[in-house]
Design an enzyme around this catalytic site. Structure first.
Site, PDB file in Angstrom:
ATOM      1  N   CYS A   2       0.850  -1.170   0.000  1.00 33.58           N
ATOM      2  CA  CYS A   2       0.000   0.000   0.000  1.00 33.58           C
ATOM      3  C   CYS A   2       0.895   1.231   0.000  1.00 33.58           C
ATOM      4  CB  CYS A   2      -0.895   0.006   1.238  1.00 33.58           C
ATOM      5  SG  CYS A   2      -1.797  -1.540   1.488  1.00 33.58           S
ATOM      6  N   ARG A  27       1.103   1.156  -6.135  1.00 35.80           N
ATOM      7  CA  ARG A  27       1.403   0.241  -5.037  1.00 35.80           C
ATOM      8  C   ARG A  27       0.148  -0.439  -4.495  1.00 35.80           C
ATOM      9  NH1 ARG A  27       6.627   1.469  -2.514  1.00 35.80           N
ATOM     10  NH2 ARG A  27       5.909   0.333  -0.693  1.00 35.80           N
ATOM     11  N   TRP A  74      -4.153  -1.803  -0.797  1.00 38.00           N
ATOM     12  CA  TRP A  74      -4.283  -3.093  -1.481  1.00 38.00           C
ATOM     13  C   TRP A  74      -4.717  -4.084  -0.407  1.00 38.00           C
ATOM     14  CZ3 TRP A  74      -2.099  -8.018  -1.290  1.00 38.00           C
ATOM     15  CH2 TRP A  74      -2.269  -8.812  -2.432  1.00 38.00           C
ATOM     16  N   ASN A  98       0.868   0.375   6.508  1.00 39.20           N
ATOM     17  CA  ASN A  98       1.253  -0.638   5.528  1.00 39.20           C
ATOM     18  C   ASN A  98       1.788  -1.845   6.280  1.00 39.20           C
ATOM     19  OD1 ASN A  98       0.681   1.183   3.541  1.00 39.20           O
ATOM     20  ND2 ASN A  98       2.802   1.545   2.930  1.00 39.20           N
ATOM     21  N   GLY A  99       1.537  -3.048   5.759  1.00 40.85           N
ATOM     22  CA  GLY A  99       2.073  -4.247   6.391  1.00 40.85           C
ATOM     23  C   GLY A  99       0.975  -5.123   6.969  1.00 40.85           C
ATOM     24  N   GLU A 481       8.507 -15.826 -18.341  1.00 38.11           N
ATOM     25  CA  GLU A 481       8.243 -14.395 -18.180  1.00 38.11           C
ATOM     26  C   GLU A 481       7.157 -13.926 -19.139  1.00 38.11           C
ATOM     27  OE1 GLU A 481       8.699 -10.298 -17.023  1.00 38.11           O
ATOM     28  OE2 GLU A 481       8.847 -12.264 -16.066  1.00 38.11           O
ATOM     29  N   LYS A 485       3.603 -12.234 -17.975  1.00 39.37           N
ATOM     30  CA  LYS A 485       3.153 -10.914 -18.419  1.00 39.37           C
ATOM     31  C   LYS A 485       1.746 -10.987 -19.012  1.00 39.37           C
ATOM     32  CE  LYS A 485       6.367  -8.406 -17.070  1.00 39.37           C
ATOM     33  NZ  LYS A 485       6.389  -9.305 -15.915  1.00 39.37           N
ATOM     34  N   GLU A 488      -0.745 -11.443 -16.169  1.00 33.41           N
ATOM     35  CA  GLU A 488      -0.857 -10.281 -15.283  1.00 33.41           C
ATOM     36  C   GLU A 488      -1.767  -9.199 -15.839  1.00 33.41           C
ATOM     37  OE1 GLU A 488       3.103  -9.463 -12.731  1.00 33.41           O
ATOM     38  OE2 GLU A 488       3.416  -9.430 -14.895  1.00 33.41           O
ATOM     39  N   HIS A 504       5.495 -34.807 -22.543  1.00 30.67           N
ATOM     40  CA  HIS A 504       5.328 -35.395 -21.217  1.00 30.67           C
ATOM     41  C   HIS A 504       4.069 -34.884 -20.514  1.00 30.67           C
ATOM     42  CE1 HIS A 504       9.159 -37.400 -21.461  1.00 30.67           C
ATOM     43  NE2 HIS A 504       9.755 -36.255 -21.789  1.00 30.67           N
ATOM     44  N   LYS A 603       2.521  -3.193  -6.957  1.00 30.78           N
ATOM     45  CA  LYS A 603       3.897  -3.151  -7.430  1.00 30.78           C
ATOM     46  C   LYS A 603       4.898  -3.647  -6.396  1.00 30.78           C
ATOM     47  CE  LYS A 603       7.039  -1.937 -10.453  1.00 30.78           C
ATOM     48  NZ  LYS A 603       7.118  -2.686 -11.718  1.00 30.78           N
TER      49      LYS A 603
END
Length: 608
Positions: A2, A27, A74, A98-99, A481, A485, A488, A504, A603
């Protein structure tokens, strides 16, 4: 995950708070709110959704004050509701956090027994009531904060104001970033320097356990034992231009296109002075000569950078290398060899899982640590023996782009330095690697020029529900990656596999509705990749191939080919990252999703 901003001044700070929250919105953006001390009262406005909605509400309610705090959230504890949004208030005490407070349930029961009522589902409201409880007992605001944090277990960055003390705000930090900005007759609190860069560049980074008192004229910092302590003042080099969108549609697009410059800045020192151990610190030569292996710890995109580096380190430096997801490593009985270098990779330098994994590695007996990070003076570099800053510049888009490729550049530099120090890289080899690095920004620019072709492919991906990415060797992490992307920002389910693994199991997924992206550079595994592509075509799958200019590929029905620049040797993974970033970006654009702020993500991941 946050954002916090606070300000005390002789002017109206509401515009400062709003602007700071807008810059912190990457964030966390489930909800936002501000609280101000005005005429010996605390006024608050909160809204779910984006900062702009809260800004409109604050304007309509005529908010104007010289002291205030703000927060963009968030969600962790409790859903996305106005009641759960920050700031939280208890009897004239307003607080943002935050946390995660791990013992919040225990504290909640104690506070209920004392007569406190709870309006939210959050762990943060516990802190607000604890603050009021200690103030009621006779403490002033700072003393109440110092007593409160001693009762908390977990991670926090806190900023607090009170209607009874309108001339100051107080703050505390444990496990989550927090800094103080120094102005002329005004001072600020923020979780990220970008929130206050429009007001000041002079900042103090709080250390673990610090508390602080902030007035218009002074800042007083106290350590974890509540003793006064001086913390160094830093002058931030964050550019306001890097925080502005400019001519681009989204920050993600801007940051994709900034990669030639970001790479050039990251490799500048090695281009000028060669692969010197001093790139990583004054005593790096002695440390890196002494090690016998490498242990990489990272999360998300940074983890994929580490997977790529494992191929480089073992092939070029001749040292064994293991790569582990930080959140898994920290909870298992790991084998520790004190002669292995622990490398942590984090864009923000505040990733909680990575920070805790670093602490755990040290507790197991690891002696040597190195951090690869994009944010100077952040927590992980400060806790590491050696440091390499990637110089990517501010990255606002939640989906990492230039941070990833600059991490790769930094890891390649580490690889060659290790190879030199351990006798596996000759002077001729070094010259060749230097030449490949020198051409890298130009090769990336050539890959960026493919954007119009990739945008056409994106139209084919937009209606799909699933996608498969394939790569081999060095390029398997780039397939991972690429899939990440796409997931996301477009919300298309995507998987990545080493191409040889198709037979497989994953081949069962392939049909005409499953686009298959293949990263196919002109390397020694190219013929193997072509065989894997035939397996896809035989099952009716449609192939989208990123091939090098000098690869022998022909388009045909069900096989689409875009040619990146000529094969760039060992640095090919960096160049092949660009097309998969652009594919994800344009697919998300075609689907109409929020490119820079994808749902459910933030983020800087400062929670577990």
């Amino acid at each position: 995950m946050c954002g916090i901003v606070g300000a005390i001044a002789d002017r109206d700070v509401v515009p400062v708070l709003i602007e700071g929250l807008k810059r912190l919105e990457y964030r966390g953006y489930d909800s936002a709110g501000i609280a101000v001390v005005e005429q010996q009262d605390v006024r608050r406005v909160r809204r779910t959704g984006r900062v702009a909605e809260m800004e409109s509400a604050a304007a309509s309610e005529g908010f104007n004050a010289t002291l205030g705090i703000g927060h963009t959230r968030w969600a962790t504890h409790g859903g996305v509701t106005e009641a759960n949004a920050h700031p939280h208030i208890s009897h004239g005490v307003a607080l943002v956090h935050n946390g995660i407070i791990e013992n919040h349930e225990e504290q909640r029961e104690k506070l209920k027994a004392l007569g406190y009522e709870f309006e939210s589902q959050t762990d943060t409201e516990v802190i607000a009531h604890l603050m009021h409880h200690h103030l009621k007992g006779g403490d002033d605001l700072l003393a109440a904060l110092q007593r409160t944090v001693k009762e908390l277990t977990g991670a926090y960055a806190l900023a607090v104001v009170s209607r009874k003390e309108p001339e100051r705000m107080v703050c505390a930090r444990m496990g989550c970033p927090l800094l103080i900005g120094l102005g002329e007759g005004e001072n600020f609190i923020a979780s990220d320097v970008s929130a206050i860069i429009q007001a000041t560049r002079r900042v103090i980074f709080l250390e673990e356990g610090d508390t602080a008192e902030v007035t218009r004229q002074a800042v007083h910092v106290f350590d974890g034992h509540d003793q006064p302590i001086e913390r160094e003042v830093h002058v931030s080099d964050v550019s306001l231009a890097s925080l502005e969108l400019g001519p681009y549609r989204h920050f993600m697009q801007k940051e994709i296109h900034e990669q030639p410059r970001a790479i050039a800045d990251t490799i500048e020192a090695v281009i000028d002075g060669g692969f010197s151990p001093e790139l990583f610190g004054a005593n790096a030569e002695a440390v890196l000569k002494d090690i016998q292996g490498v242990q990489i710890l990272a999360c998300g995109t940074s983890y994929y950078a580490g997977l790529t580096a494992r191929y480089w380190i073992e092939a070029i430096s001749g040292l064994p290398c293991s790569v582990e997801i930080a959140s898994e490593y920290r909870y298992r009985a790991a084998y520790a060899n004190p002669k292995h270098l622990v490398v942590t990779i984090s864009q923000s330098g505040e990733t909680l899982d990575t920070m805790e994994a670093l602490k755990y590695a040290k507790s197991l007996g690891h002696e040597h640590t190195l951090s690869i990070c994009n944010v100077p003076e952040s927590a992980i570099p400060r806790a590491s023996e050696l440091v390499c800053y990637t110089r990517a510049g501010a990255e606002i888009g939640v989906a990492s782009t230039k941070a990833f490729t600059t991490q790769l550049a930094a890891l390649f530099q580490l690889t060659v330095v290790l190879g030199k120090l351990h006798g596996n890289v000759s002077a001729e080899d070094e010259a060749g690697y230097l030449e490949e690095l020198r051409f890298l920004p130009g090769s990336i620019q050539h890959a960026l020029n493919l954007e119009p072709q990739i945008a056409l492919w994106a139209e084919k991906f937009a209606p799909k529900s699933d996608a498969l990415f394939l790569g081999r060797g060095l390029h398997y992490p780039i397939a991972l990656e690429g899939a990440l992307k796409l997931k996301e920002i477009s919300y298309i389910h995507a998987e990545a596999y080493p191409a040889g693994e198709l037979k497989h199991g994953p081949l069962a997924l392939v049909d005409a509705d499953m686009p298959v992206v293949v990263i196919a550079p002109n390397d020694k595994l190219l013929e193997k990749v072509k065989s894997n592509m035939q397996e896809v075509r035989a099952r009716g799958g449609e192939l989208f191939v990123f091939a090098d200019q000098d690869s022998n590929f022909t388009e045909s029905e069900g096989v689409h080919v875009i040619r990146t620049p000529r094969h760039t040797g060992v640095l090919s993974p960096v160049v092949h990252t660009i097309p998969v970033q652009l594919l994800a970006y344009h697919t998300a654009l075609a689907r109409g999703t929020d490119v820079d702020k994808p749902r459910n993500l933030a983020k800087s991941v400062t929670v577990e």
